[in-house]
Design an enzyme around this catalytic site. Sequence first.
Site, PDB file in Angstrom:
ATOM      1  NE  ARG A  65     -60.152  15.898  61.670  1.00  0.00           N
ATOM      2  CZ  ARG A  65     -60.848  16.619  62.549  1.00  0.00           C
ATOM      3  NH1 ARG A  65     -62.037  16.223  62.925  1.00  0.00           N
ATOM      4  NH2 ARG A  65     -60.358  17.732  63.036  1.00  0.00           N
ATOM      5  CG  ASP A 189     -53.073  13.083  38.389  1.00  0.00           C
ATOM      6  OD1 ASP A 189     -52.302  12.162  38.714  1.00  0.00           O
ATOM      7  OD2 ASP A 189     -54.307  12.951  38.332  1.00  0.00           O
TER       8      ASP A 189
HETATM    9  C1  LIG Z   1     -57.602   7.124  38.999  1.00  0.00           C
HETATM   10  C2  LIG Z   1     -56.994   8.428  38.813  1.00  0.00           C
HETATM   11  C3  LIG Z   1     -57.269   9.480  39.686  1.00  0.00           C
HETATM   12  C4  LIG Z   1     -58.278   9.377  40.792  1.00  0.00           C
HETATM   13  O1  LIG Z   1     -57.944   8.452  41.764  1.00  0.00           O
HETATM   14  P1  LIG Z   1     -59.086   7.806  42.689  1.00  0.00           P
HETATM   15  O2  LIG Z   1     -58.333   7.211  43.811  1.00  0.00           O
HETATM   16  O3  LIG Z   1     -59.787   6.800  41.821  1.00  0.00           O
HETATM   17  O4  LIG Z   1     -59.992   8.911  43.117  1.00  0.00           O
HETATM   18  C5  LIG Z   1     -56.623  10.670  39.474  1.00  0.00           C
HETATM   19  N1  LIG Z   1     -55.762  10.837  38.456  1.00  0.00           N
HETATM   20  C6  LIG Z   1     -55.476   9.853  37.598  1.00  0.00           C
HETATM   21  C7  LIG Z   1     -54.512  10.093  36.501  1.00  0.00           C
HETATM   22  C8  LIG Z   1     -56.088   8.624  37.733  1.00  0.00           C
HETATM   23  O5  LIG Z   1     -55.830   7.659  36.853  1.00  0.00           O
END
Ligand SMILES: *Cc1c(COP(=O)(O)O)cnc(C)c1O
Length: 398
Positions: A65, A189
């Site tokens: 895992r 992010d």
């Molecule tokens: C697409 C995206 C996500 C989420 O990613 P996934 O792999 O689609 O879950 C998170 N943050 C930003 C800025 C994104 O563009």
Amino acid sequence: MTSDHALDTTLQHTGLAPFDPRTESAPVAVPIMRTSTVRFRTLDALDRAQAAKADPTQRSITYGRSGMDTHAALESVFCELESASQALLAPSGMAAISLAMLGLLDTGDHVLIADSAYGPVRYLEKTVLRRLGIQATFCAPTLQELERHRKPNTRMLYLESPGSLLMQMLDMPALAEFGRRHDMLLVTDNTWGSGYIYRPLELGFDVSVVAGTKYVAGHSDLMLGAVMSRDPHVNRRLHENHYALGFSISADDAWLALRGVRTLPIRMRESAANALKVCEFLAARPEVSRLYHPAWPQDPGHALWQRDCTGSNGMLSVQLRLNPVQARAFVDALTLFGIGFSWGGFESLVQLVDTSALKSHSYWPQTDDALVRLHIGLESAQDLCADLAQAFNIAARV
Ligand SMILES: *Cc1c(COP(=O)(O)O)cnc(C)c1O
């Protein structure tokens, strides 16, 4: 490899297959190591592996895992990209965001979230955080507004720079300083930068979350998330929660992401160069009222972008003097831009943004204009501009 080299060099030399001690040879690419069960020759060997697991800086595998060599190679690449000491893989970018929040917040904590953050974060708050007794406030990511909404129990500042949909650049070092002064964990992010062109941990953040689905994978063919950090306490919390929650990704996806990352520099550079050419074309069009793209000199975030980023990418939003019917006709008329969510692949994409969703973004000028988000891919910029031009002509006739 060490950081004595340029990141472009390091990315080509991290996570390669090690030499076989017998033949002193190796394939360049790490093999796809698929497994669930790991078997041990003796109980002593198993005991040693179990004991080593107590040290989170050591990678000790007793079960599939947590991933084997292919995963380890990808983790080391993410660590290089973000100058982190730990990278944890998750099955999607959204899962990585959930891991960062669930791993670091407790019942009774409050989190300040930038109103420009990726939309589904609001859904996570509504469905999960609230139920667990974690409070959140979405607000404009300015020092003044954050100060206004700060509470004694604010434990985390969660941001995204540039912000989703409108590419709002944030003053990350100033925000990090504010958060640190008030004892908040600083989480961002960094999907836009993907570690290559923007490095939040170096700007004072504790945790960087990346949707590897986008530029890291780069080919629109897999889902992947990663959570990077370097503070030992934060590392431990995230590591424990990653294990407890059972996040795991397939070795095939890890391998595809590793393959993708080798060309991350050239893909991002090419998309960024194309995006600037498209901006130049769009800026001269009467239908365009504003461009959102921090590498574009007229963007209000341009100075911050110049200061904090080492490059750009193919993401740009365009505010259009088109009514909703014309905007739909414009998007439908495009032939080289796929209508779809996501971005960071080799191909160009278009998304007609629902401007009602922008009402809660303090950065949106609250106009009746339409907003179209484009991902500029690796096609010829000239062809993309011609496609946009013919779509504008069709929209004008509606
Ligand atoms: C697409 C995206 C996500 C989420 O990613 P996934 O792999 O689609 O879950 C998170 N943050 C930003 C800025 C994104 O563009």
